[in-house]
Every structure is written in structure tokens, then in C-alpha cells.
Design an enzyme around this catalytic site. Structure first.
Site, PDB file in Angstrom:
ATOM      1  N   ASN A  23       0.812  -1.229   0.000  1.00 23.43           N
ATOM      2  CA  ASN A  23       0.000   0.000   0.000  1.00 23.43           C
ATOM      3  C   ASN A  23       0.831   1.259   0.000  1.00 23.43           C
ATOM      4  OD1 ASN A  23      -2.193  -1.609  -0.167  1.00 23.43           O
ATOM      5  ND2 ASN A  23      -2.834  -1.357   1.966  1.00 23.43           N
ATOM      6  N   ARG A  94      -8.469  -0.864  -7.282  1.00 23.78           N
ATOM      7  CA  ARG A  94      -8.993   0.436  -6.892  1.00 23.78           C
ATOM      8  C   ARG A  94      -7.897   1.480  -6.755  1.00 23.78           C
ATOM      9  NH1 ARG A  94     -12.840   1.687  -5.007  1.00 23.78           N
ATOM     10  NH2 ARG A  94     -11.847   2.981  -3.439  1.00 23.78           N
ATOM     11  N   ARG A 123     -17.013   1.657  -1.406  1.00 20.43           N
ATOM     12  CA  ARG A 123     -15.731   2.347  -1.575  1.00 20.43           C
ATOM     13  C   ARG A 123     -15.791   3.493  -2.581  1.00 20.43           C
ATOM     14  NH1 ARG A 123     -10.975  -1.852  -1.273  1.00 20.43           N
ATOM     15  NH2 ARG A 123      -9.851  -0.006  -0.621  1.00 20.43           N
ATOM     16  N   ASP A 126     -15.599   9.960  -3.555  1.00 18.21           N
ATOM     17  CA  ASP A 126     -16.064  11.342  -3.490  1.00 18.21           C
ATOM     18  C   ASP A 126     -15.069  12.269  -2.809  1.00 18.21           C
ATOM     19  OD1 ASP A 126     -16.803   9.679  -1.251  1.00 18.21           O
ATOM     20  OD2 ASP A 126     -17.882  11.381  -0.444  1.00 18.21           O
ATOM     21  N   ILE A 330     -14.383   0.591   9.658  1.00 14.89           N
ATOM     22  CA  ILE A 330     -13.899   1.275   8.446  1.00 14.89           C
ATOM     23  C   ILE A 330     -14.699   0.873   7.217  1.00 14.89           C
ATOM     24  CG2 ILE A 330     -11.896   1.687   6.946  1.00 14.89           C
ATOM     25  CD1 ILE A 330     -11.524   2.823   9.760  1.00 14.89           C
TER      26      ILE A 330
END
Ligand code: EPZ
Length: 423
Positions: A23, A94, A123, A126, A330
Site C-alpha cells: 500500500n 482500486r 468504496r 467522493d 472502516i
């Protein structure tokens, strides 16, 4: 499709090398778009997601050279002249949305497909879009694509995130490095991958203060230069493998592991009766007195308990003494490992974002199915401690985030092998 077959019940002893963070690497690679000069990333993990990001960047005209068996990535966007990230790549991963900010900052134009949802939730993106609008971007949604324009370049602005978003913080941070003026990000994500990105951008000549805190201030500059940056060690891979000896017994050292990256997670292991220590070699883990106690876990943005380790610690708590309550705060659908663990004899009740796990003596091996990256490895961990044979299917999910998992675990004595479809 490959599967992984495990015969559980053996203690693990030995060492496991921890790779660079997936990540972190997935946000560091798009940063090459911010400079005409080459960006070299060392300690890069060898994962399918990294190859997917390479493919996406190459579709934009970036040259990507993978050296030393994938551990070094040299990226050059000198010739990058395309600005459209197609749906067929973005839908696979993503993190592709992370080219939006850099493309906009570089050329004032970008067309990036909306990523769509995934197994763990809707997910939305925005916050990425609103953050870029705060820097003066004009955005339209056209047929599933974000069309972004900043013909006069981006300008510094202030943006307060209504909720903590790792990816949106990364996107806006990268865009702000080349915006005219000062940008202030409030309620920014504090994950170590944000700090690593800021370290890399600073090496490239960016002016960033406060990365790792909730407020980040960026002074825009005219251009960034090339750099060489070591990808930070993967705290989620580290936490995942710390659970292996906790589940099987034995003693394992995670080479390259850093406790400062997993403080909340390590504190939970300590509460459960797991001994965790750190030395120059890395992080060493074993059971303190043979028993594992139930603990309650609530996921939160860093420095809280990481959502990416929730599925894995649930595998440990399935055979802990007592009742554990896990709150997933989350993502809206991140308990898909629970029904698979229940096939192995786990006693779990899921109500909305809460899973109540009542420890049983031992799990029993069974054929189970991977649904997403972290759920997959949770099933592997459960299989290591279960009686009998567990076969985890659809391990392509696993290969997105864990390099050579069967090699790393069998090196410590696990009875685990990869079985190809035609075996
Ligand atoms: C990153 O995803 C990680 N992925 C995830 O790891 C990790 O679980 C997540 O951060 C949280 O730590 C990468 O870094 C590539 P978010 P990201 O934006 O950036 C909502 C793994 O297993 N949200 O922090 O997509 C969102 O729906 C993966 O390695 C909005 O509402 O996560 C979620 O509920 C899985 N609008 C919450 O915020 C937005 O515009 C946190 O998402 C963006 C996010």
C-alpha cells in the site's frame, strides 16, 4: 485457479522476511508522473497488484523497468503523454484512482475510470474528487469516467476531510506538491504509508510538513526532480505473520519488521498473552505461557487497530479462551472470512459491523474459499492451527498482497503447498 493446501498442527519456528509495503508502493509509483526525471523505488514487493499498477502507468506512457527480480522499480514518465486510465485496468485494482491527482498536477488534464466497488464495500471516491476541487480542479462524471481539468494549473487550498481517507489523502497530497501556493489538509490520514509517500516526495523536492499528523501543509513548487526511495516495510504483512506463531505455538522472527508500525496491533497481541519483542533482526513472536486469551478489537484509522489486520486476528481469536468482540468501523462488509471460519468449526455471530467470537478448543480443517485479500490469509492462518487438512481456493486474491506465502510459511515448518488447478 490455484489453491493452497495446509495440514495444520505443527509449531512454527524460524524466520520470515517481511517485504516492502504494497500500500506504500501503490501510491509511490504514480508519483513518477510528478517529475520528468526517473523515480527509483527499492525494496518493492513482488505482487500482482504492483504489476497491475505498472501496466496502468505504461498505458499512460510511463516507462517501467523492473530490476532485481522485481525488488527495484525504475519509473520514467518523461515520455508520458496519455491521460486516460481505462476501466478494464481500474476495475481490477482500486488504487488505480491514485493516478488522478498526479496527472492533473502534471498536465492539467485526466480521465480516470471510477473504480467501482469491491467485495468489502462500495468504496466511493467522493473525497478524492472534492479534495481536488478544493485545489481548483473542474471535474465532470462522463460515462463512468472522472473528467478532470485544471487548464491554469492547480492552486493551493484548504480541505478538511469529513472522514479519514488514506487514498484521498495520498491523491491530494501528490497533487498539492505542484499546486501554486499553500495547501492545508485537515483530518488527513496518518498511516505510515502517508509518511513514506511524503518522505519520497520530499526527496523529489516537495515542501511538506506534518505528514503522519492530522494536519499536513504543502508549499507548492514549480517542478519535482527524480529520486531513489526505499519502500517502507509492510506493516500488514508483518502483523499477518506475527499471528502465525501466536496460532501454532513456537517462535518466529519477522526479519525487517518494525514494532513502531504496528503498536496498536502488538498491544492487542500482548493483551491476548502473546510475547512480542524487537531486536536488530526484527520482531520476534511466541506465546507467553501457552494460552491465548480473548480480546476485544475495534478497527480505526492509524494509529488505531488496522482494518487490514481484523480478519487475521479473528483467526487467532477463534481458539482463544473466552469471548472476543470485533467491531469493524472502516468498511461496511469486511466479515466475509467469518462464514468460512465457521466451516472450520469457529463459533462466530455477525450482526452488522460487530462479530462476536466464542473461542473453541481447536478448528477442523475444511475446504474454504478466499473472497478478498485479507480474508484469504485469515483462512491460511486458521488452517495452520486446525486439525487436519484445509484447502483455500481462489488464492489469486492472496497473490495480490502476499509474495510467496507458502514458501515463507513452509520455511518455518508449516505443512503447506500450492496446488495448481490441473494438479
Ligand atoms: C487504503 O484503501 C488501503 N488500500 C486499504 O487496504 C485499507 O484497508 C484502507 O486504506 C484503510 O486503511 C491501499 O492503500 C491501496 P480509505 P482506501 O479511503 O484508500 C470511505 C488492503 O487490504 N471513503 O481510507 O481505499 C471508504 O469507503 C486494502 O491492502 C469514502 O467514503 O481506504 C471507507 O469506508 C483494503 N469516500 C473509508 O472511507 C472516499 O472518497 C476508508 O477508506 C474515500 C473513502
Amino acid at each position: 485457479m490455484d489453491s493452497i493446501r495446509i495440514t495444520g498442527g505443527t509449531e512454527l519456528n524460524g524466520t520470515i522476511p517481511i517485504a516492502g509495503a504494497k500500500n506504500a508502493c501503490l501510491t509511490l509509483m504514480p508519483a513518477t508522473l510528478l517529475s520528468e526525471e526517473p523515480l527509483t523505488l527499492t525494496n518493492a514487493p513482488r505482487l500482482s497488484d504492483i504489476r497491475t499498477m505498472s501496466t496502468l502507468l505504461e498505458s499512460l506512457g510511463v516507462e517501467v523497468s523492473s530490476l532485481q527480480n522485481g525488488q527495484v522499480q525504475v519509473l520514467s514518465s518523461h515520455g508520458a503523454d496519455r491521460h486516460r486510465a481505462d476501466y478494464d485496468i481500474v476495475r481490477k485494482m482500486r488504487a488505480s484512482i491514485l493516478v488522478l491527482g498526479p496527472l492533473l498536477a502534471r498536465d492539467g488534464v485526466a480521465e480516470v475510470s471510477l473504480p467501482g466497488g469491491c467485495a468489502i464495500g462500495a468504496r466511493p471516491v467522493d473525497l478524492h474528487l472534492r479534495g481536488l476541487e478544493a485545489l481548483g480542479a473542474d471535474l465532470d462524471l462522463v460515462e463512468g469516467y472522472v473528467h478532470a481539468r485544471a487548464p491554469r494549473g492547480l492552486r493551493g487550498g484548504t480541505f478538511e476531510f469529513p472522514l479519514v481517507s488514506v487514498g484521498a489523502t495520498e491523491n491530494i497530497l501528490m497533487a498539492a506538491t505542484l499546486a501554486k501556493g499553500t495547501t492545508v489538509l485537515k483530518n488527513a490520514a496518518r498511516e505510515p504509508e502517508i509518511v513514506d509517500l511524503a518522505d519520497c516526495l520530499t526527496r523529489m523536492g516537495a515542501h511538506i510538513e506534518g505528514a503522519g499528523s492530522a494536519e499536513i501543509v504543502i508549499e507548492g513548487v514549480d517542478r519535482l526532480h527524480g529520486a531513489t526511495h526505499p519502500v517502507v516495510v509492510d506493516r500488514i504483512e508483518l502483523g499477518t505473520y506475527m499471528l502465525a506463531p501466536a496460532i501454532t505455538g513456537g517462535c518466529v522472527t519477522l526479519e525487517g519488521g518494525r514494532l513502531d508500525l504496528v503498536e496498536a496491533f502488538a498491544a492487542k497481541l500482548d493483551e491476548a498473552g502473546i510475547a512480542v519483542s524487537e531486536s536488530a533482526a526484527g520482531v520476534t513472536v511466541s506465546r507467553r505461557n501457552g494460552r491465548v486469551s480473548a480480546v476485544d478489537v475495534t478497527t480505526a484509522p492509524h494509529p488505531g487497530f488496522p482494518t487490514d489486520l481484523q480478519a487475521q486476528i479473528m483467526a487467532l481469536l477463534c481458539t482463544a479462551e473466552g469471548v472476543s468482540v470485533l467491531e469493524e468501523r472502516i468498511f461496511e462488509n469486511r466479515f466475509m472470512h467469518a462464514p468460512e471460519l465457521m466451516r472450520m468449526g469457529a463459533d462466530i455471530e455477525v450482526h452488522g459491523g460487530t462479530a462476536t467470537v466464542t473461542g473453541v478448543k481447536r478448528l477442523k480443517g475444511a475446504p474454504v474459499m478466499a473472497t478478498d485479500l485479507r480474508a484469504s490469509v485469515s483462512l491460511i492462518l486458521a488452517g495452520l492451527g486446525a486439525d487436519g487438512e484445509t484447502t483455500v481456493s481462489r488464492v489469486y486474491h492472496l497473490d495480490r498482497g502476499y509474495e510467496r506465502v507458502e514458501e515463507k510459511l513452509s520455511a518455518c515448518g508449516a505443512n503447506i503447498e500450492r496446488v495448481s488447478q490441473d494438479d
